[in-house]
Design a protein around this motif. Structure first.
Motif, mmCIF file in Angstrom:
data_model
loop_
_atom_site.group_PDB
_atom_site.id
_atom_site.type_symbol
_atom_site.label_atom_id
_atom_site.label_comp_id
_atom_site.label_asym_id
_atom_site.label_seq_id
_atom_site.Cartn_x
_atom_site.Cartn_y
_atom_site.Cartn_z
ATOM 1 N N SER A 1 -15.502 -3.399 4.835
ATOM 2 C CA SER A 1 -14.414 -3.491 5.540
ATOM 3 C C SER A 1 -12.987 -3.193 4.885
ATOM 4 O O SER A 1 -12.303 -2.237 5.238
ATOM 5 C CB SER A 1 -14.210 -4.684 6.667
ATOM 6 O OG SER A 1 -15.276 -4.623 7.316
ATOM 7 N N TYR B 1 0.846 -1.172 -0.003
ATOM 8 C CA TYR B 1 0.161 -0.046 0.032
ATOM 9 C C TYR B 1 0.871 1.334 0.060
ATOM 10 O O TYR B 1 0.583 1.998 -0.692
ATOM 11 C CB TYR B 1 -0.898 0.000 0.918
ATOM 12 C CG TYR B 1 -1.838 -1.208 1.027
ATOM 13 C CD1 TYR B 1 -3.344 -0.951 0.449
ATOM 14 C CD2 TYR B 1 -1.682 -2.384 1.528
ATOM 15 C CE1 TYR B 1 -4.098 -1.939 0.167
ATOM 16 C CE2 TYR B 1 -2.673 -3.318 1.374
ATOM 17 C CZ TYR B 1 -3.903 -3.217 0.578
ATOM 18 O OH TYR B 1 -4.628 -4.338 0.300
ATOM 19 N N ASP B 2 2.029 1.406 0.812
ATOM 20 C CA ASP B 2 2.792 2.378 0.728
ATOM 21 C C ASP B 2 3.134 2.686 -0.524
ATOM 22 O O ASP B 2 3.544 3.857 -1.060
ATOM 23 C CB ASP B 2 3.788 2.310 1.963
ATOM 24 C CG ASP B 2 4.752 1.403 1.706
ATOM 25 O OD1 ASP B 2 4.421 0.140 1.054
ATOM 26 O OD2 ASP B 2 5.797 1.291 2.243
ATOM 27 N N SER C 1 -12.650 0.335 3.335
ATOM 28 C CA SER C 1 -12.369 1.180 4.370
ATOM 29 C C SER C 1 -10.860 1.280 4.515
ATOM 30 O O SER C 1 -10.068 2.380 4.587
ATOM 31 C CB SER C 1 -13.199 0.908 5.651
ATOM 32 O OG SER C 1 -14.364 1.297 5.366
ATOM 33 N N ILE C 2 -10.482 0.214 4.781
ATOM 34 C CA ILE C 2 -8.930 -0.045 5.240
ATOM 35 C C ILE C 2 -8.116 0.374 3.988
ATOM 36 O O ILE C 2 -7.030 1.230 4.152
ATOM 37 C CB ILE C 2 -8.537 -1.353 5.590
ATOM 38 C CG1 ILE C 2 -9.135 -1.815 7.073
ATOM 39 C CG2 ILE C 2 -7.329 -1.669 5.692
ATOM 40 C CD1 ILE C 2 -9.348 -3.375 7.239
ATOM 41 N N ARG D 1 0.623 4.068 -2.673
ATOM 42 C CA ARG D 1 0.059 5.590 -2.375
ATOM 43 C C ARG D 1 1.317 6.567 -2.817
ATOM 44 O O ARG D 1 0.783 7.622 -3.518
ATOM 45 C CB ARG D 1 0.491 5.513 -0.751
ATOM 46 C CG ARG D 1 0.168 6.710 -0.119
ATOM 47 C CD ARG D 1 -0.146 6.946 1.331
ATOM 48 N NE ARG D 1 -0.022 8.066 1.863
ATOM 49 C CZ ARG D 1 -1.119 8.444 2.610
ATOM 50 N NH1 ARG D 1 -1.951 7.454 2.928
ATOM 51 N NH2 ARG D 1 -1.406 9.501 3.030
ATOM 52 N N MET E 1 -9.078 2.446 1.366
ATOM 53 C CA MET E 1 -9.064 3.961 1.011
ATOM 54 C C MET E 1 -8.129 4.375 1.974
ATOM 55 O O MET E 1 -7.638 5.483 1.811
ATOM 56 C CB MET E 1 -10.518 4.208 1.243
ATOM 57 C CG MET E 1 -11.203 3.737 -0.037
ATOM 58 S SD MET E 1 -10.879 3.892 -1.717
ATOM 59 C CE MET E 1 -11.440 5.603 -1.734
ATOM 60 N N ASP E 2 -8.018 4.216 3.109
ATOM 61 C CA ASP E 2 -7.227 4.995 4.260
ATOM 62 C C ASP E 2 -5.673 4.689 3.926
ATOM 63 O O ASP E 2 -5.090 5.772 4.051
ATOM 64 C CB ASP E 2 -7.741 4.261 5.733
ATOM 65 C CG ASP E 2 -6.975 5.252 6.979
ATOM 66 O OD1 ASP E 2 -7.193 6.161 6.840
ATOM 67 O OD2 ASP E 2 -6.067 4.690 7.302
ATOM 68 N N ARG E 3 -5.632 3.571 3.753
ATOM 69 C CA ARG E 3 -3.693 3.319 3.670
ATOM 70 C C ARG E 3 -3.717 4.007 2.163
ATOM 71 O O ARG E 3 -2.465 4.492 1.969
ATOM 72 C CB ARG E 3 -3.960 1.925 3.059
ATOM 73 C CG ARG E 3 -3.935 1.160 4.384
ATOM 74 C CD ARG E 3 -3.515 -0.462 4.160
ATOM 75 N NE ARG E 3 -3.733 -1.130 5.424
ATOM 76 C CZ ARG E 3 -3.461 -2.534 5.717
ATOM 77 N NH1 ARG E 3 -3.133 -3.389 4.642
ATOM 78 N NH2 ARG E 3 -3.664 -3.049 6.798
ATOM 79 N N LEU F 1 -5.475 7.123 0.470
ATOM 80 C CA LEU F 1 -5.690 8.194 0.529
ATOM 81 C C LEU F 1 -5.894 8.999 2.012
ATOM 82 O O LEU F 1 -6.014 10.119 2.067
ATOM 83 C CB LEU F 1 -7.088 8.608 -0.109
ATOM 84 C CG LEU F 1 -7.174 7.786 -1.429
ATOM 85 C CD1 LEU F 1 -8.504 7.812 -1.896
ATOM 86 C CD2 LEU F 1 -6.336 8.601 -2.492
ATOM 87 N N GLY F 2 -5.583 8.276 3.045
ATOM 88 C CA GLY F 2 -5.886 8.977 4.230
ATOM 89 C C GLY F 2 -4.475 9.773 4.769
ATOM 90 O O GLY F 2 -3.737 9.924 3.890
ATOM 91 N N GLU F 3 -4.672 10.400 5.899
ATOM 92 C CA GLU F 3 -3.566 11.481 6.437
ATOM 93 C C GLU F 3 -2.235 10.467 6.726
ATOM 94 O O GLU F 3 -2.292 9.490 7.355
ATOM 95 C CB GLU F 3 -4.172 11.999 7.560
ATOM 96 C CG GLU F 3 -5.329 13.071 7.146
ATOM 97 C CD GLU F 3 -5.796 13.926 8.248
ATOM 98 O OE1 GLU F 3 -4.797 14.317 9.135
ATOM 99 O OE2 GLU F 3 -6.832 14.624 8.031
#
Length: 136
Positions: free
Chosen positions: A124, A72-73, A127-128, A76, A130-132, A134-136
């Motif tokens: 679930s 994910y990193d 959500s995880i 991103r 999208m956070d990984r 696009l999250g802060e």
């Protein structure tokens, strides 16, 4: 692609956009105003291309996708560096077809828990992920 599924989604969206759900929870109406149903991945990609002026890069996810996946990193960072438009696909039930997976531009690693369990509900997992991405 099933018309019955699209009709059901439209009925749910109508409830939250202008029915009782809108009065009950106006914030949900605002979020769901962004949702649009389409009959195929190709139609979704074409719509994104019209809106953004470029073909979207397709990212697939899934519990069973194992080879040639990106952490994910890295995804991103790639998204940040390249910019552009992305179409993120989530599989349900038996997952995405091999044809869809093979045609994708990128594949994300499955989400694993401490004991190796990786079969989450789609909401679930979405959500995880999208956070990984696009999250802060």
């Amino acid at each position: 692609p099933l018309s019955g599924q699209r009709a059901m989604i439209e009925q749910l969206l109508e409830h939250w956009r202008s029915g009782f759900g809108w009065q009950y929870n106006p914030d949900r109406q605002q979020a769901l105003s962004l949702v649009q149903t389409v009959s195929s991945i190709e139609e979704a990609a074409a719509d994104l291309q019209r809106k953004h002026g470029e073909k979207p890069k397709i990212i697939v996810t899934g519990a069973a996708i194992a080879e040639k996946t990106l952490p994910y990193d890295e995804m991103r960072q790639l998204m940040h560096q390249q910019g552009g438009c992305y179409l993120l696909l989530f599989g349900t039930g038996w997952g995405l077809t091999q044809e869809i997976i093979q045609a994708a531009d990128y594949r994300l690693r499955p989400i694993y828990g401490r004991e190796g369990y990786n079969h989450l509900s789609v909401r679930s997992a979405a959500s995880i992920i999208m956070d990984r991405l696009l999250g802060e």
